[in-house]
Design an enzyme around this catalytic site. Structure first.
Site, PDB file in Angstrom:
ATOM      1  N   ASP A  83      -7.907  -5.400  -0.038  1.00  0.00           N
ATOM      2  CA  ASP A  83      -8.352  -6.278  -1.127  1.00  0.00           C
ATOM      3  C   ASP A  83      -7.959  -7.732  -0.934  1.00  0.00           C
ATOM      4  O   ASP A  83      -8.352  -8.588  -1.729  1.00  0.00           O
ATOM      5  CB  ASP A  83      -7.763  -5.773  -2.450  1.00  0.00           C
ATOM      6  CG  ASP A  83      -8.325  -4.410  -2.810  1.00  0.00           C
ATOM      7  OD1 ASP A  83      -7.544  -3.464  -2.983  1.00  0.00           O
ATOM      8  OD2 ASP A  83      -9.558  -4.286  -2.862  1.00  0.00           O
ATOM      9  N   HIS A 116       0.862  -1.194   0.000  1.00  0.00           N
ATOM     10  CA  HIS A 116       0.000   0.000   0.000  1.00  0.00           C
ATOM     11  C   HIS A 116       0.891   1.235   0.000  1.00  0.00           C
ATOM     12  O   HIS A 116       1.954   1.248   0.623  1.00  0.00           O
ATOM     13  CB  HIS A 116      -0.899   0.016   1.250  1.00  0.00           C
ATOM     14  CG  HIS A 116      -2.074   0.907   1.112  1.00  0.00           C
ATOM     15  ND1 HIS A 116      -2.014   2.249   1.345  1.00  0.00           N
ATOM     16  CD2 HIS A 116      -3.346   0.650   0.721  1.00  0.00           C
ATOM     17  CE1 HIS A 116      -3.199   2.785   1.125  1.00  0.00           C
ATOM     18  NE2 HIS A 116      -4.028   1.845   0.742  1.00  0.00           N
TER      19      HIS A 116
HETATM   20  C1  SDX Z   1      -6.231   0.002  -2.896  1.00  0.00           C
HETATM   21  O1  SDX Z   1      -4.483   4.498  -2.032  1.00  0.00           O
HETATM   22  C2  SDX Z   1      -5.393   3.870  -1.436  1.00  0.00           C
HETATM   23  O2  SDX Z   1      -5.788   4.220  -0.321  1.00  0.00           O
HETATM   24  C3  SDX Z   1      -5.989   2.691  -2.180  1.00  0.00           C
HETATM   25  C4  SDX Z   1      -6.977   1.857  -1.395  1.00  0.00           C
HETATM   26  C5  SDX Z   1      -8.262   2.610  -1.129  1.00  0.00           C
HETATM   27  O3  SDX Z   1      -8.988   2.222  -0.201  1.00  0.00           O
HETATM   28  O4  SDX Z   1      -8.596   3.531  -1.929  1.00  0.00           O
HETATM   29  O5  SDX Z   1      -6.431   1.449  -0.162  1.00  0.00           O
HETATM   30  C6  SDX Z   1      -7.380   0.619  -2.189  1.00  0.00           C
HETATM   31  O6  SDX Z   1      -5.988   0.328  -4.032  1.00  0.00           O
HETATM   32  C7  SDX Z   1      -5.366  -0.967  -2.152  1.00  0.00           C
HETATM   33  C8  SDX Z   1      -4.110  -1.435  -2.983  1.00  0.00           C
HETATM   34  C9  SDX Z   1      -4.571  -2.551  -3.914  1.00  0.00           C
HETATM   35  N1  SDX Z   1      -3.534  -2.903  -4.880  1.00  0.00           N
HETATM   36  C10 SDX Z   1      -2.880  -4.092  -4.792  1.00  0.00           C
HETATM   37  O7  SDX Z   1      -3.055  -4.909  -3.890  1.00  0.00           O
HETATM   38  C11 SDX Z   1      -1.948  -4.358  -5.964  1.00  0.00           C
HETATM   39  C12 SDX Z   1      -0.593  -4.884  -5.439  1.00  0.00           C
HETATM   40  N2  SDX Z   1       0.054  -3.804  -4.743  1.00  0.00           N
HETATM   41  C13 SDX Z   1       1.049  -3.009  -5.474  1.00  0.00           C
HETATM   42  O8  SDX Z   1       0.697  -2.792  -6.819  1.00  0.00           O
HETATM   43  C14 SDX Z   1       1.509  -1.786  -4.693  1.00  0.00           C
HETATM   44  O9  SDX Z   1       1.777  -2.217  -3.426  1.00  0.00           O
HETATM   45  C15 SDX Z   1       0.619  -0.566  -4.629  1.00  0.00           C
HETATM   46  C16 SDX Z   1       0.173  -0.099  -5.971  1.00  0.00           C
HETATM   47  C17 SDX Z   1      -0.594  -0.844  -3.801  1.00  0.00           C
HETATM   48  C18 SDX Z   1       1.428   0.555  -3.957  1.00  0.00           C
HETATM   49  O10 SDX Z   1       2.465   0.848  -4.824  1.00  0.00           O
HETATM   50  P1  SDX Z   1       3.546   2.018  -4.442  1.00  0.00           P
HETATM   51  O11 SDX Z   1       3.188   2.716  -3.195  1.00  0.00           O
HETATM   52  O12 SDX Z   1       3.756   2.846  -5.664  1.00  0.00           O
HETATM   53  O13 SDX Z   1       4.802   1.180  -4.084  1.00  0.00           O
HETATM   54  P2  SDX Z   1       5.893   0.749  -5.124  1.00  0.00           P
HETATM   55  O14 SDX Z   1       5.247   0.198  -6.354  1.00  0.00           O
HETATM   56  O15 SDX Z   1       6.856   1.873  -5.256  1.00  0.00           O
HETATM   57  O16 SDX Z   1       6.549  -0.492  -4.356  1.00  0.00           O
HETATM   58  C19 SDX Z   1       7.577  -0.273  -3.398  1.00  0.00           C
HETATM   59  C20 SDX Z   1       8.427  -1.532  -3.506  1.00  0.00           C
HETATM   60  C21 SDX Z   1       8.839  -1.857  -4.956  1.00  0.00           C
HETATM   61  O17 SDX Z   1      10.065  -2.563  -4.900  1.00  0.00           O
HETATM   62  P3  SDX Z   1      11.460  -1.699  -5.151  1.00  0.00           P
HETATM   63  O18 SDX Z   1      11.284  -1.018  -6.493  1.00  0.00           O
HETATM   64  O19 SDX Z   1      11.513  -0.689  -3.997  1.00  0.00           O
HETATM   65  O20 SDX Z   1      12.537  -2.735  -5.120  1.00  0.00           O
HETATM   66  O21 SDX Z   1       7.656  -2.674  -3.065  1.00  0.00           O
HETATM   67  C22 SDX Z   1       7.471  -3.578  -4.143  1.00  0.00           C
HETATM   68  C23 SDX Z   1       7.768  -2.815  -5.438  1.00  0.00           C
HETATM   69  O22 SDX Z   1       8.254  -3.711  -6.451  1.00  0.00           O
HETATM   70  N3  SDX Z   1       6.066  -4.008  -4.102  1.00  0.00           N
HETATM   71  C24 SDX Z   1       5.658  -5.257  -4.250  1.00  0.00           C
HETATM   72  C25 SDX Z   1       4.254  -5.208  -4.061  1.00  0.00           C
HETATM   73  N4  SDX Z   1       3.875  -3.948  -3.822  1.00  0.00           N
HETATM   74  C26 SDX Z   1       4.991  -3.212  -3.854  1.00  0.00           C
HETATM   75  N5  SDX Z   1       6.313  -6.413  -4.533  1.00  0.00           N
HETATM   76  C27 SDX Z   1       5.553  -7.509  -4.621  1.00  0.00           C
HETATM   77  N6  SDX Z   1       4.201  -7.556  -4.438  1.00  0.00           N
HETATM   78  C28 SDX Z   1       3.524  -6.416  -4.167  1.00  0.00           C
HETATM   79  N7  SDX Z   1       2.180  -6.449  -3.993  1.00  0.00           N
END
Ligand code: SDX
Length: 431
Positions: A366, A308
């Site tokens: 989720d 998140h």
């Molecule tokens: C919702 O914003 C909100 O409040 C949203 C929400 C709401 O109520 O409105 O809470 C609802 O959208 C919840 C989130 C649902 N999405 C997912 O579950 C999809 C999987 N999650 C990821 O796509 C990600 O965690 C996000 C999109 C939720 C957040 O992405 P960020 O904040 O941009 O973080 P990032 O992509 O920069 O990740 C940071 C690091 C990265 O690695 P590095 O580049 O630092 O090496 O963490 C890793 C990412 O690769 N990472 C993950 C991961 N999520 C982040 N690695 C594996 N699995 C994951 N799920």
């Protein structure tokens, strides 16, 4: 707007620029950079808005480190346990918990707006039967602008109020009809003698051929899912609604924009993607393979329902949802649901892995919601429409707050331009 109590000073090319600092009631201070470009000729740079406060708000507060979520100051776990969705809607919209008479009046106003204009059903019939329900919701909600002209003037507080009630009241009917259209079953009209969640379940699952009795336990679980998704500060879809509204667009068009944004798998589409992922994993012995894929930078796969932007601790909604999943599946006699088993073991494996703990990746709202929704009989394609239905009150509350904000102006970000400098056109003969 908070008062500035101190300044930060930016040193740039030998000059100093004072940036007023505002302190919130709770959370981080903010630096006011509104005059930065005019005074210093520079932009700030923040793709994805990881460090940007785009507005003031008094509706929802999230402490990502503590895993805390407050709606008008009330913690989500208390609201999920003690309140119900329409009372939370009142709280989000008007700022205080309602008295008994205020709640009765509000619920009556919502109940009496649940029907759609009869002509709107022909919108549904224009879609293919296999259209994703989210495609239908985006289209039909946008089309509300063509039907409810008496609540599109955003400068009229009364019309803003009517549009708010109409959107909250009609979203379950639109979502249920999108589902019914998908299944080829006839539309079911809302009933005024049913509560909000029971009405939605009946519009989804009843058929003319037999009586339908709402299961009160499922209705309670449905209502709780609505509450857990109601609002969440300035998330992507809420920010979309605010940006669309900043141009003065009508409320139905702005909410349709929010629905479109929510559809993405990184946002509200994650509940559908998460359940599909759990099904693909299939059994606990395949969990290590998927954990490794999620950690592999060369593999676009991510653990859906994990991570998140704000929560760097457990999403408090995921905790409540996990409890609900156990209760609902037990009550439905769906013991040992293989998908729930995989989810629990996947959560344990990820939270024992340094990759996830060091990056502070925890289950989000989720991760468990799809398991409950599937057990209740919904296909995965209905998971995000249910999220959109629930979040409508959040979008509408934030929209109303923004329209009423004297600082409200059209949102128009700038950029770091890395393209070509000025050059003359070249005739095709000379290329
Ligand atoms: C919702 O914003 C909100 O409040 C949203 C929400 C709401 O109520 O409105 O809470 C609802 O959208 C919840 C989130 C649902 N999405 C997912 O579950 C999809 C999987 N999650 C990821 O796509 C990600 O965690 C996000 C999109 C939720 C957040 O992405 P960020 O904040 O941009 O973080 P990032 O992509 O920069 O990740 C940071 C690091 C990265 O690695 P590095 O580049 O630092 O090496 O963490 C890793 C990412 O690769 N990472 C993950 C991961 N999520 C982040 N690695 C594996 N699995 C994951 N799920």
């Amino acid at each position: 707007m908070a008062e500035s109590t101190k300044n930060a000073t930016l040193q740039l090319d030998g000059k100093s620029f004072d940036l007023p600092i505002y302190s919130p009631t709770v959370g981080p201070d903010v630096l006011d950079i509104r005059k930065l470009y005019a005074d210093a000729g520079v932009f700030t740079y923040d793709p994805g808005f990881t460090s940007t406060a785009a507005c003031d708000s008094t509706i929802t507060f999230i402490d990502g480190d503590k895993g805390e979520l407050l709606h008008r100051g009330y913690p989500i776990d208390q609201l999920a346990e003690k309140s119900h969705y329409l009372e939370v809607c009142y709280l989000l919209l008007y700022g205080e918990l309602p008295s008994a008479s205020e709640l009765e009046d509000f619920e009556s106003r919502v109940t009496n707006h649940t029907m759609l204009h009869e002509q709107m059903q022909y919108f549904f019939r224009g879609f293919r039967r296999d259209a994703h329900p989210m495609a239908i919701m985006v289209g039909v909600v946008g089309a509300m602008s063509a039907f409810y002209h008496d609540s599109t003037d955003i400068t009229d507080p009364w019309q803003r109020e009517v549009a708010s009630i109409r959107l909250i009241a009609k979203m379950p009917t639109i979502a249920a009809w999108a589902y019914k259209y998908h299944t080829g079953q006839p539309f079911v009209y809302p009933r005024n003698d049913l509560d909000y969640a029971s009405n939605f379940l009946r519009m989804c699952f009843s058929v003319p051929a037999e009586e339908y009795e709402v299961n009160p336990i499922l209705a309670r679980a449905m209502d709780r899912i609505f509450t857990l998704h109601a609002d969440h500060e300035q998330n992507a879809s809420t920010s979309t609604v605010r940006l669309a509204s900043s141009s003065g667009a009508n409320p139905f068009a702005c909410i349709a924009a929010g629905i479109a944004c929510l559809w993405g798998p990184a946002h509200g589409g994650a509940n559908q993607a998460c359940l599909e992922m759990l099904r693909e994993i299939g059994s606990p012995n395949r969990i290590p393979e998927f954990i490794e894929r999620a950690k592999d930078k060369n593999d676009p796969f991510r653990l859906m329902g994990f991570g998140h932007r704000v929560y760097k601790n457990f999403d408090p909604r995921a905790k409540v949802m996990k409890q609900s999943a156990d209760e609902v599946l037990d009550l439905l006699g769906v013991e040992n649901n293989p998908t729930l088993q995989v989810a629990k073991e996947l959560e344990a494996a990820a939270l024992a892995d340094p990759y996830f703990t060091e990056k502070k990746l925890f289950p989000n709202v989720d991760f468990y919601s799809g398991i409950i929704l599937e057990a209740m009989g919904f296909p995965t394609s209905m998971f995000t429409p249910i999220f959109a239905l629930s979040r409508t009150v959040g979008w509408v509350s934030q929209w109303k707050e923004m329209i009423g904000d004297p600082q409200n102006k059209i949102g128009r970000p700038r950029q770091l331009y890395l393209g070509e400098t000025l050059r003359d056109y070249v005739d095709i003969e000379k290329r």
